[in-house]
Design a protein around this motif. Sequence first.
Motif, PDB file in Angstrom:
ATOM      1  N   UNK A   1      -3.287  -8.315 -18.099  1.00 33.35           N
ATOM      2  CA  UNK A   1      -2.107  -7.940 -17.774  1.00 33.35           C
ATOM      3  C   UNK A   1      -1.639  -6.376 -18.101  1.00 33.35           C
ATOM      4  N   UNK A   2      -2.226  -6.302 -16.573  1.00 31.51           N
ATOM      5  CA  UNK A   2      -2.450  -4.945 -16.212  1.00 31.51           C
ATOM      6  C   UNK A   2      -0.652  -4.303 -16.013  1.00 31.51           C
TER       7      UNK A   2
ATOM      8  N   UNK B   1       0.589  -1.306   0.082  1.00 32.02           N
ATOM      9  CA  UNK B   1       0.194   0.231   0.528  1.00 32.02           C
ATOM     10  C   UNK B   1       0.901   1.285  -0.464  1.00 32.02           C
ATOM     11  N   UNK B   2       2.003   0.883   0.270  1.00 31.38           N
ATOM     12  CA  UNK B   2       2.198   2.654   0.273  1.00 31.38           C
ATOM     13  C   UNK B   2       3.265   2.775  -0.948  1.00 31.38           C
ATOM     14  N   UNK B   3       2.764   1.598  -2.178  1.00 32.98           N
ATOM     15  CA  UNK B   3       3.000   2.266  -3.666  1.00 32.98           C
ATOM     16  C   UNK B   3       1.786   3.429  -4.225  1.00 32.98           C
ATOM     17  N   UNK B   4       1.056   3.122  -2.801  1.00 32.62           N
ATOM     18  CA  UNK B   4      -0.433   3.859  -3.707  1.00 32.62           C
ATOM     19  C   UNK B   4      -0.367   5.208  -4.015  1.00 32.62           C
TER      20      UNK B   4
ATOM     21  N   UNK C   1      -2.860   6.711 -13.033  1.00 32.93           N
ATOM     22  CA  UNK C   1      -4.511   6.305 -12.742  1.00 32.93           C
ATOM     23  C   UNK C   1      -4.290   4.533 -12.932  1.00 32.93           C
ATOM     24  N   UNK C   2      -3.503   3.711 -12.357  1.00 37.54           N
ATOM     25  CA  UNK C   2      -3.869   2.716 -11.772  1.00 37.54           C
ATOM     26  C   UNK C   2      -4.248   2.134 -10.413  1.00 37.54           C
ATOM     27  N   UNK C   3      -4.947   0.731 -10.217  1.00 37.83           N
ATOM     28  CA  UNK C   3      -5.467   0.003  -8.712  1.00 37.83           C
ATOM     29  C   UNK C   3      -4.323  -1.018  -8.326  1.00 37.83           C
TER      30      UNK C   3
END
Length: 540
Positions: A185-186, A41-44, A51-53
């Motif tokens: 493929x995100x 979550x630190x990469x949020x 624009x990614x989840x």
Amino acid sequence: MSSFESRWNPQSPAAQQRRAAMLERLQALRALEDRAAHASAKSLPVFERRGQLLPRQRVALLLDPGTPWLPLAALGGYLQDVKDPEKSVPGGGVVAGIGFVSGVRCMVVASDSGIEAGAIQPMGLDKILRVQEIALQNKLPFVHLVESAGANLMRYRVEGFVHGGTLFRNLARLSSAGIPVITVQHGSGTAGGAYMPGLSDIVILVEGRSRAFLAGPPLLKAATGEIATEEELGGAQMHATVSGLGEYLAQDDREAIGMAREVVARLGYPRAAPASAENAFAEPRLAADDLLGLISDDLRQPVDMREVIARLVDGSELLDFKALYGAATVCAQGFVGGHAVGFISNNGPIDVAGANKATHFIQWMCQRGQPIIYLQNTTGFMVGKDSEQGGMIKHGSKMIQAVTNATVPQITIQCGASFGAGNYGMCGRGYAPRFLFSWPSARTSVMGAEQAARTMQIVAEAAMVRKGLAADPEKSQAQYDRIVHMFETQADVAYTSGLLLDDGVIDPRDTRDVLRQCLDMCVQADAHTLQAMQFGVARM
């Protein structure tokens, strides 16, 4: 079947002490599992700018709301690469579990790209291999949410590269068996990672984010001198319009997940009734909360494992098999969520009578076609002159033969001790149970720590006598302490789960629900006929 009459007092001081110890242990293990989610979550902020989840957001969006989710190997990798307990992040860089997608029970795997860009960690590879095996055994569609930097070259291991081929082999086996392999493929998929979409039946790409190439721009320049952009080599547009690697092109993660749900909805797979659905069976009369206080942290303290079984079976009703023979080995029949099952457990070491009793019971369950649930709580097979002369080796071997060749699904829960060959006779990891979960109180070892240390102490003292030397009490005690520490560390459930010697550590109170999910999967797999092919679906 008769209703079990419990003799356990959950309000007794002993039960309350055991309950407190179990809750403390459970809290510590859950904190370890949460460590990976917090690290990711630190990469949020980075993901939001792109624009990614986050990976866990993707998984949550994929799953049907309010349906069961069975996480797998959440502690995988703990204390393996990083030995410091305060710094080791479990999970192997992979989120995995079994859940419902558009009403279909699926195996869901997601690269934890919030940690080291989703680079595949050594135990992360083993974790993926294990969940692929579960998907194949239980005929579960395999949904893979990929965003991985591939292998971490700074921690390169040649054996990881070689064994990594099994991951791709398994994708081909799943497809050939008729089990759908669906990849979203995100982000990046480089080198071996490019074969994840390459060996999938359906691939969904994300505009501007998906990348898949055997050699990225740096490697391409180093190898051939050619200069090309990431988009030219492996961008989503290129693969959707030129190479044909992708079937669907989404604008962002949310749309891609929605497309994956649509693909699953149109698989023609049977809709599975969740384990939480209302069915015509009675819940146990005895409270699941009691399970917290039954197993002592001191595994030398006895417990009647019928008390555990009675809190897992429908109506707390069980049929005790050969109750007066080989009494230290418990065999019983009952129902879990309406499924007829057999239980094998231990109220002590497995003796000659117990081994024969278990062998008979396993064969009886195979004849009836009923799954077997092993509740491990044993210090192993009985030793001693009487036991050896009574044929413990041959009778124990018969039990191991029966476990090995059983024709029904076998599920193992490690509740307490799992020592010596008792681990084998009670369907440990080496005997390929369909599922294996541990309680926080589980301990796995070739023998108890103090027993091992004392054995080595006796051996060392005998060697000194043969050499005509006097024993050194300080050195002997130092060796004893060192061996005890080593055995206790490796027997601990956090360590063994980190090695993927189980499929996860569960709250004892959740055992019945976990068993219901596993049994539902076994029944569904038996009932569903796959359209197998000679080869997997080839990309065109």
